[in-house]
Motif scaffolding. Structure first.
Motif, mmCIF file in Angstrom:
data_model
loop_
_atom_site.group_PDB
_atom_site.id
_atom_site.type_symbol
_atom_site.label_atom_id
_atom_site.label_comp_id
_atom_site.label_asym_id
_atom_site.label_seq_id
_atom_site.Cartn_x
_atom_site.Cartn_y
_atom_site.Cartn_z
ATOM 1 N N GLU A 68 0.806 -1.227 0.000
ATOM 2 C CA GLU A 68 0.000 0.000 0.000
ATOM 3 C C GLU A 68 0.844 1.283 0.000
ATOM 4 O O GLU A 68 0.598 2.193 -0.773
ATOM 5 C CB GLU A 68 -0.867 0.005 1.250
ATOM 6 N N LEU A 69 1.819 1.340 0.892
ATOM 7 C CA LEU A 69 2.593 2.581 0.999
ATOM 8 C C LEU A 69 3.423 2.839 -0.244
ATOM 9 O O LEU A 69 3.778 3.986 -0.533
ATOM 10 C CB LEU A 69 3.484 2.553 2.238
ATOM 11 N N ASP A 70 3.733 1.788 -1.009
ATOM 12 C CA ASP A 70 4.503 1.977 -2.230
ATOM 13 C C ASP A 70 3.674 2.695 -3.297
ATOM 14 O O ASP A 70 4.212 3.390 -4.159
ATOM 15 C CB ASP A 70 5.028 0.633 -2.751
ATOM 16 N N GLU A 71 2.330 2.545 -3.208
ATOM 17 C CA GLU A 71 1.470 3.311 -4.125
ATOM 18 C C GLU A 71 1.642 4.809 -3.867
ATOM 19 O O GLU A 71 1.612 5.619 -4.788
ATOM 20 C CB GLU A 71 0.002 2.938 -3.918
ATOM 21 N N TYR A 72 1.811 5.177 -2.600
ATOM 22 C CA TYR A 72 2.012 6.590 -2.255
ATOM 23 C C TYR A 72 3.363 7.071 -2.792
ATOM 24 O O TYR A 72 3.512 8.220 -3.193
ATOM 25 C CB TYR A 72 1.925 6.796 -0.741
ATOM 26 N N ALA A 73 4.343 6.149 -2.784
ATOM 27 C CA ALA A 73 5.668 6.497 -3.309
ATOM 28 C C ALA A 73 5.595 6.724 -4.815
ATOM 29 O O ALA A 73 6.156 7.688 -5.344
ATOM 30 C CB ALA A 73 6.666 5.387 -2.974
ATOM 31 N N VAL A 74 4.857 5.850 -5.521
ATOM 32 C CA VAL A 74 4.689 6.016 -6.970
ATOM 33 C C VAL A 74 3.974 7.343 -7.251
ATOM 34 O O VAL A 74 4.383 8.129 -8.112
ATOM 35 C CB VAL A 74 3.889 4.835 -7.581
ATOM 36 N N GLU A 75 2.913 7.597 -6.497
ATOM 37 C CA GLU A 75 2.150 8.833 -6.691
ATOM 38 C C GLU A 75 3.043 10.070 -6.506
ATOM 39 O O GLU A 75 2.994 11.010 -7.305
ATOM 40 C CB GLU A 75 0.972 8.880 -5.705
ATOM 41 N N GLU A 76 3.873 10.060 -5.467
ATOM 42 C CA GLU A 76 4.722 11.221 -5.202
ATOM 43 C C GLU A 76 5.715 11.434 -6.347
ATOM 44 O O GLU A 76 5.980 12.562 -6.761
ATOM 45 C CB GLU A 76 5.443 11.042 -3.866
ATOM 46 N N ALA A 77 6.226 10.318 -6.870
ATOM 47 C CA ALA A 77 7.148 10.415 -8.004
ATOM 48 C C ALA A 77 6.429 11.015 -9.215
ATOM 49 O O ALA A 77 6.972 11.881 -9.919
ATOM 50 C CB ALA A 77 7.705 9.036 -8.341
ATOM 51 N N LEU A 78 5.189 10.575 -9.445
ATOM 52 C CA LEU A 78 4.424 11.096 -10.586
ATOM 53 C C LEU A 78 4.179 12.600 -10.430
ATOM 54 O O LEU A 78 4.260 13.366 -11.394
ATOM 55 C CB LEU A 78 3.093 10.350 -10.715
ATOM 56 N N LYS A 79 3.895 13.028 -9.213
ATOM 57 C CA LYS A 79 3.649 14.454 -8.987
ATOM 58 C C LYS A 79 4.916 15.277 -9.243
ATOM 59 O O LYS A 79 4.844 16.356 -9.823
ATOM 60 C CB LYS A 79 3.165 14.684 -7.558
ATOM 61 N N LEU A 80 6.050 14.741 -8.798
ATOM 62 C CA LEU A 80 7.307 15.461 -9.044
ATOM 63 C C LEU A 80 7.602 15.515 -10.538
ATOM 64 O O LEU A 80 8.082 16.517 -11.057
ATOM 65 C CB LEU A 80 8.464 14.789 -8.308
ATOM 66 N N GLN A 81 7.287 14.408 -11.226
ATOM 67 C CA GLN A 81 7.517 14.384 -12.674
ATOM 68 C C GLN A 81 6.631 15.420 -13.372
ATOM 69 O O GLN A 81 7.086 16.126 -14.279
ATOM 70 C CB GLN A 81 7.218 12.983 -13.219
ATOM 71 N N GLU A 82 5.372 15.523 -12.919
ATOM 72 C CA GLU A 82 4.476 16.512 -13.524
ATOM 73 C C GLU A 82 5.039 17.924 -13.344
ATOM 74 O O GLU A 82 4.933 18.769 -14.228
ATOM 75 C CB GLU A 82 3.078 16.408 -12.895
ATOM 76 N N ALA A 83 5.658 18.171 -12.180
ATOM 77 C CA ALA A 83 6.172 19.507 -11.899
ATOM 78 C C ALA A 83 7.549 19.776 -12.516
ATOM 79 O O ALA A 83 7.838 20.896 -12.910
ATOM 80 C CB ALA A 83 6.238 19.734 -10.386
ATOM 81 N N HIS A 84 8.395 18.752 -12.558
ATOM 82 C CA HIS A 84 9.788 18.980 -12.949
ATOM 83 C C HIS A 84 10.235 18.201 -14.176
ATOM 84 O O HIS A 84 11.385 18.322 -14.587
ATOM 85 C CB HIS A 84 10.735 18.609 -11.791
ATOM 86 N N GLY A 85 9.375 17.362 -14.721
ATOM 87 C CA GLY A 85 9.780 16.527 -15.847
ATOM 88 C C GLY A 85 10.632 15.363 -15.390
ATOM 89 O O GLY A 85 10.790 15.116 -14.197
ATOM 90 N N GLY A 86 11.188 14.624 -16.362
ATOM 91 C CA GLY A 86 12.054 13.507 -16.000
ATOM 92 C C GLY A 86 11.412 12.163 -16.243
ATOM 93 O O GLY A 86 10.324 12.064 -16.827
ATOM 94 N N GLU A 87 12.108 11.129 -15.775
ATOM 95 C CA GLU A 87 11.687 9.766 -16.068
ATOM 96 C C GLU A 87 11.583 8.955 -14.773
ATOM 97 O O GLU A 87 12.414 9.091 -13.882
ATOM 98 C CB GLU A 87 12.730 9.112 -16.989
ATOM 99 N N ILE A 88 10.557 8.098 -14.708
ATOM 100 C CA ILE A 88 10.347 7.280 -13.508
ATOM 101 C C ILE A 88 10.556 5.807 -13.828
ATOM 102 O O ILE A 88 9.897 5.250 -14.713
ATOM 103 C CB ILE A 88 8.925 7.472 -12.950
ATOM 104 N N THR A 89 11.452 5.174 -13.083
ATOM 105 C CA THR A 89 11.715 3.749 -13.243
ATOM 106 C C THR A 89 11.268 3.002 -11.992
ATOM 107 O O THR A 89 11.655 3.366 -10.880
ATOM 108 C CB THR A 89 13.223 3.497 -13.462
#
Ligand SMILES: Cc1cc2nc3c(=O)[nH]c(=O)nc-3n(C[C@H](O)[C@H](O)[C@H](O)COP(=O)(O)OP(=O)(O)OC[C@H]3O[C@@H](n4cnc5c(N)ncnc54)[C@H](O)[C@@H]3O)c2cc1C
Ligand SMILES: Cc1cc2nc3c(=O)[nH]c(=O)nc-3n(C[C@H](O)[C@H](O)[C@H](O)COP(=O)(O)OP(=O)(O)OC[C@H]3O[C@@H](n4cnc5c(N)ncnc54)[C@H](O)[C@@H]3O)c2cc1C
Lengths: 259, 317
Positions: free
Chosen positions: A37-58
């Protein structure tokens, strides 16, 4: 910005969890697997940072074949690519081995930020993020309820026993998140379709350059001697309040010597 | 007898109860030496450590050890382990304690067991896992065993000794300084026992209905000398501060008595309270899943049952 998110497949949150009779490891067949469950929050936070700053998520995971489902889920939420470390010799790895394997896979890939959940729902050790930070020699920013990135540095609010600390570090850094941080999105239909075409790199331990003598049950630093199901709790006394529920409860507490 | 390191948990110069418990447990394994890391070492702290049987205390006093989270603590401990070769290291199972244990394990290449509720003389740990449904016995087979131990698992028993202070200075490495604490936001203290350590916890959930509703929960807690806890529904709604959340992502508590009021019993809440010795549930819905764990339950309105209970306790006192 290059972001990694470490996700673990765990037995369904509500399922009854068991250890295996043969080697005392978690019985992963006994229940459906889901993303911790908490890893979903980690993915979400990464997506939000990507929306704001660009970049790639692995997405990075270590786990059996079926942990591929969890990888797909993370990709369908919006992550770009994944690395799946899968090898029978990893079975039974303890925290030292797991952190060694994850750190080795992460090392040399130039991630600016490496996200984690702050705890798994199965083993609940809450140590892997700190151990990976130690192994990689990067800053540890764990238990984050808020994350801000400004290009070269990252600031978090770290939840503590007494409130929170503001913690700052230069990139790269390891960040683990708590559930206060955001509300994870559901994969959209479009996201699910797109995920099917996203690249998933499948690595064996040999591909990853791991030393087999430090992995798996045989190499573990800890060993389970035995385990047993706790006898189910005797059913308690349940009364319905007819105007004297508080008094009855006081009687129970008195008999138990609490008052 | 062999030396056993016990990391002191402290806040504002006060040694926490869990440290007395760990020292008591360490006496069954060898000779306990306490380790104090951080600023504020004082006579009162020394008195507590001596009272519970620490023959020695290694003192690494200084703000530099807490101005960077976790990593400096692991460095101090790694240094002590290599210098004194203790037979085990005991740390409280707090968030910081577990992370310190994890980093230490890598530094000294030793196994780590978290959330032990007991350790036998031959160093076999008991863990209560999967929400208390399974009891596991496990041990460390490589290196110096590192255990994190849950609060409230060993009753503290005094055993007065003469405490010898040994000052240690371990420089904080460049790596450990990479993360820096730039501010601390301290939530209001309520004067009640520490939630993770309290013998009795009185909790409220969504059923409490509003911030004002917590007055009945606090009144009951105060007549029992208890700590107050809350479900995530109550903390998320802003009715009660977050640091009182009990559950998977809040505090794990294991008190003698846990009273849950207006809490349904979601798996994430249970994860934080399931190992409580005695569980009491007050809920107006007889189908609430938390009743499955109850030693005693009352199906009813908490705003009627709880104040009546508080009055009744006062009458009997
Ligand atoms: C009941 C039980 C008790 C155990 N007790 C011990 C013990 O005392 N000592 C010990 O050394 N081992 C123990 N283990 C083994 C332990 O589960 C594994 O070592 C595990 O890899 C790390 O523990 P965790 O899941 O608790 O991780 P946590 O530290 O709780 O996980 C935090 C985060 O790390 C990331 N993460 C964790 N595992 C992975 C993964 N495989 N792939 C990608 N990301 C990941 C996720 O982001 C996760 O949210 C135990 C296992 C079980 C089932
Ligand atoms: C990743 C994640 C982490 C989480 N971590 C936690 C955690 O750490 N702790 C936690 O608690 N939750 C956690 N949760 C949330 C959890 O899933 C539940 O949503 C939450 O515990 C519900 O709180 P509750 O029981 O107070 O509310 P509800 O489930 O809404 O239950 C309220 C209960 O109050 C009863 N009630 C209502 N009025 C009265 C009255 N007047 N008198 C008596 N009874 C009444 C109702 O019958 C009902 O049973 C987490 C969830 C996720 C996804």
């Amino acid at each position: 910005m290059k972001i990694a998110v470490c996700v673990k497949q765990v037995p369904d949150t509500w399922a009854e969890k068991k250890l295996r009779g043969d080697d005392s490891t978690l019985d992963r067949e006994a229940a459906d697997g889901v993303m911790n469950e908490l890893d979903e929050y980690a993915v979400e936070e990464a997506l939000k940072l990507q929306e704001a700053h660009g970049g790639e998520i692995t997405i990075v995971t270590m786990g059996p074949e079926r942990a591929g489902e969890t990888v797909r889920k993370a990709l369908s939420m919006g992550a770009d690519a994944a690395v799946h470390l899968v090898d029978d010799t990893l079975h039974g790895s303890d925290a030292l081995a797991t952190s060694y394997a994850l750190a080795t896979v992460l090392d040399g890939r130039d991630f600016d930020l490496i996200f984690f959940g702050s705890e798994s729902t199965d083993a609940r050790m809450s140590v892997v993020p700190a151990m990976v930070a130690e192994r990689l020699g990067v800053a540890q920013l764990t238990f984050a309820q808020k994350v801000d990135v400004d290009g070269t540095s990252v600031t978090i609010q770290r939840v503590t026993d007494y409130g929170f600390e503001t913690v700052v570090a230069s990139l790269p850094a390891v960040v683990s998140v708590v559930e206060k941080i955001n509300e994870p999105r559901y994969p959209s239909f479009k996201g699910i379709m797109a995920a099917k075409k996203k690249p998933v790199e499948t690595l064996s331990t040999a591909d990853a350059g791991l030393d087999g003598s430090r992995l798996g049950l045989a190499a573990a630093w800890t060993v389970v001697e035995d385990f047993a199901a706790r006898p189910p709790k005797a059913t308690g006394t349940i009364v319905t309040d007819d105007g004297d529920g508080g008094v009855k409860l006081a009687e129970f507490l008195a008999v138990q010597k609490f008052i | 007898m062999s030396e056993v390191l016990v990391v002191a948990e402290h806040a504002d110069g006060v040694v926490k109860k869990v440290t007395s418990e760990l020292l008591t447990l360490a006496r069954t394994l060898g000779e306990p030496s306490a380790v104090w890391i951080g600023p504020g070492y004082c006579d009162a702290a020394a008195a507590t450590l001596g009272e519970f049987g620490a023959g020695k205390v290694y003192v690494a006093d200084g703000a530099q050890y807490i101005d960077h989270p976790v990593a400096p603590r692991a460095e101090v401990l790694a240094n002590l382990v290599s210098e004194h070769s203790p037979s085990a290291v005991l740390i409280a199972s707090s968030a910081d304690g577990k992370e310190t244990a994890g980093r230490l394990a890598i530094k000294i290449n030793s196994g780590v067991i978290t959330d032990a509720i007991g350790i036998s003389a031959d160093r076999i740990a008991t863990q209560s896992v999967f929400g208390g449904s399974t009891v596991v016995h496990s041990k460390v087979i490589k290196g110096t065993p590192i255990f994190t131990v849950r609060p409230n698992s060993t009753p503290p028993v005094p055993a007065s000794t003469t405490l010898t202070r040994v000052d240690v200075t371990v420089p904080v490495s460049e790596l450990a300084m990479k993360a820096k604490v730039t501010g601390r936001t301290v939530a209001q203290k309520d004067g009640r026992p520490d939630l993770a350590e309290a013998a009795i916890v009185v909790s409220g959930g969504r059923g409490v209905g509003a911030a004002e509703g917590f007055a009945v929960i606090e009144a009951l807690a105060d007549t029992l000398g208890a700590a107050v806890g809350a479900s995530r529904a109550a903390t998320d709604a802003g009715w009660y501060p977050h640091q009182y959340q009990v559950g998977q992502t809040g505090k794990t508590v294991s008190p003698q008595l846990y009273l849950a009021n207006g809490i349904s019993g979601a798996i994430q809440h249970r994860a934080g309270m399931q190992t409580s010795k005695t569980i009491v549930v007050v809920n107006k819905d007889s189908e609430a899943p938390l009743f499955e764990l109850a030693d005693f339950g009352v199906v009813g309105d908490l705003f009627k049952v709880v104040p009546q209970l508080t009055e009744e306790i006062k009458k009997r006192a």
